[in-house]
Design an enzyme around this catalytic site. Structure first.
Site, PDB file in Angstrom:
ATOM      1  N   GLY A 299     -16.327   3.226  -3.683  1.00  0.00           N
ATOM      2  CA  GLY A 299     -17.030   4.500  -3.728  1.00  0.00           C
ATOM      3  C   GLY A 299     -18.347   4.474  -4.461  1.00  0.00           C
TER       4      GLY A 299
ATOM      5  CE1 TYR B  26      -3.315  -2.709   0.033  1.00  0.00           C
ATOM      6  CE2 TYR B  26      -3.782  -2.223   2.324  1.00  0.00           C
ATOM      7  CZ  TYR B  26      -4.046  -2.936   1.175  1.00  0.00           C
ATOM      8  OH  TYR B  26      -5.038  -3.883   1.173  1.00  0.00           O
TER       9      TYR B  26
ATOM     10  CG  LEU C 203     -18.402   2.050   1.474  1.00  0.00           C
ATOM     11  CD1 LEU C 203     -17.973   3.436   1.916  1.00  0.00           C
ATOM     12  CD2 LEU C 203     -19.899   1.852   1.711  1.00  0.00           C
ATOM     13  N   GLY C 204     -17.661  -0.743  -2.545  1.00  0.00           N
ATOM     14  CA  GLY C 204     -17.483  -0.882  -3.982  1.00  0.00           C
ATOM     15  C   GLY C 204     -16.642   0.231  -4.579  1.00  0.00           C
TER      16      GLY C 204
END
Length: 357
Positions: A217, A60, A214-215
């Protein structure tokens, strides 16, 4: 529900919050994350409210996420459950710079320990299945690092259910460290994990943690149909904008936007945000459910997301969301549920599992 309503992770005795803090947004290296000050504010809010389950990965923001997390956790590290991952390549051009094999595992753990500023990792996930490493090598590698005190628990992410089941069975037969957590993409726009991965996890003692709840966004109402034609869906990088990342992960589709519209309608009726409704649905899944991994770019976004813990959806709302997002289970699941096979199995009698009583 609150962050202090702790639950045990899978079949282990490790206590974690029902919602995890995701830190893929910690650092601006990819062009769309939170800077250090904003990331610290998000981290501090989570911990102040009793949250203890923090998720990161060596990959990340090119390692910045782990480095920032290490600084933020200083002085309170032992009360936190730090989860990180290995497998993705931080050393381009080096064939052993990533992957699931022992050399990659050992190197990644040592580098993560340095960035996190700690001498042990609470939970280490295999990040994604590489299709080349023997499962014996992976599970023995995990076990060796646990015995060395560098890891406490092992988990796995983004791997076929049959392979995870094989690894868990192998660990049990040989007395090696078992897997206690399964991390998968799970949301209203990604429910195919309910075919095999989620039932497998429940049967074999793995707690489910859900990335992108949340997919990316979509379920927060961030995109509309005009977004479908923007960006390069074939890009090979995570850099750029969040919309570009959503495109490359096939999140922006007509079906997903239809689901997002249903979420928005329910949210408006309840006086809540779409993000809270989408997260509440995931928190209320049957059985042991799933732990959403929630990341945000701003403190305001994260504070809104935490509001999902106080939202209890009714049966009517859950049914609407389930119907809008339903996916076919496929063979053999749909076949097994047909009336004729059921009758042929049970001869017209009613039978239920005692384990489910």
């Amino acid at each position: 529900m609150q962050l202090t309503d702790y639950l045990t992770l899978g079949a282990s005795g490790l206590r974690v919050s029902p919602l995890a803090l995701g830190t893929m947004t910690f650092g601006t290296d990819w062009g769309w994350g939170a800077d250090e000050a904003e990331a610290r504010s998000i981290f501090d809010l989570y911990v102040e409210r009793g949250g203890n389950f923090v998720d990161t990965a060596n990959f990340y923001t090119g390692g910045s996420s782990e480095a920032l997390l290490g600084r933020f956790a200083a002085g309170r590290r032992d009360r936190l459950v730090l989860a990180t991952k290995y497998s993705l390549n931080l050393h381009p051009g080096d064939p052993n710079g990533g992957g699931n094999h022992r050399k990659s595992l050992v190197r990644a753990v040592d580098e993560s320990l340095k960035r996190l500023g700690t001498d042990y990792i609470d939970l280490l996930y295999l990040h994604i299945w590489d299709g080349t490493t023997p499962v014996e090598e992976v599970m023995r590698g995990f076990d060796d690092l646990v015995r060395a005190g560098k890891l406490l628990y092992a988990g796995i992410s983004d791997t076929p259910a049959w392979q995870v089941a094989r690894m868990q069975t192998l660990a049990a037969l040989r007395g090696w460290t078992p897997l206690v957590a399964l991390q998968v993409e799970y949301s209203l726009v990604q429910r195919t994990v309910e075919r095999d991965l989620v039932p497998m996890a429940e049967a074999l003692g793995l707690g489910v943690t859900a990335w992108s709840p949340l997919g990316m966004g979509v379920l927060a109402g961030k995109y509309d149909r005009a977004s479908l034609a923007q960006g390069d869906a074939q890009s090979l990088t995570v850099r750029g904008t969040r919309q570009q990342v959503a495109l490359t992960h096939d999140m922006l589709s007509e079906r997903n936007l239809d689901i997002a519209e249903e979420v928005k309608a329910i949210a408006q009726a309840l006086g809540r945000s779409p993000a809270q409704v989408a997260l509440a649905w995931l928190l209320q899944r049957p059985g042991r459910g799933a732990i959403p991994i929630v990341g945000a770019r701003t403190l305001a976004q994260f504070e809104d997301n935490l509001g999902a813990l106080a939202l209890r959806l009714g049966e009517a709302e859950l049914r609407r969301l389930d119907e809008a997002s339903a996916v076919p289970l496929g063979f053999p699941h749909d076949f097994i549920r047909l009336p004729v096979p059921r009758n042929n199995i049970f001869g017209g009698t009613r039978v239920r599992s005692g384990a489910q009583a």
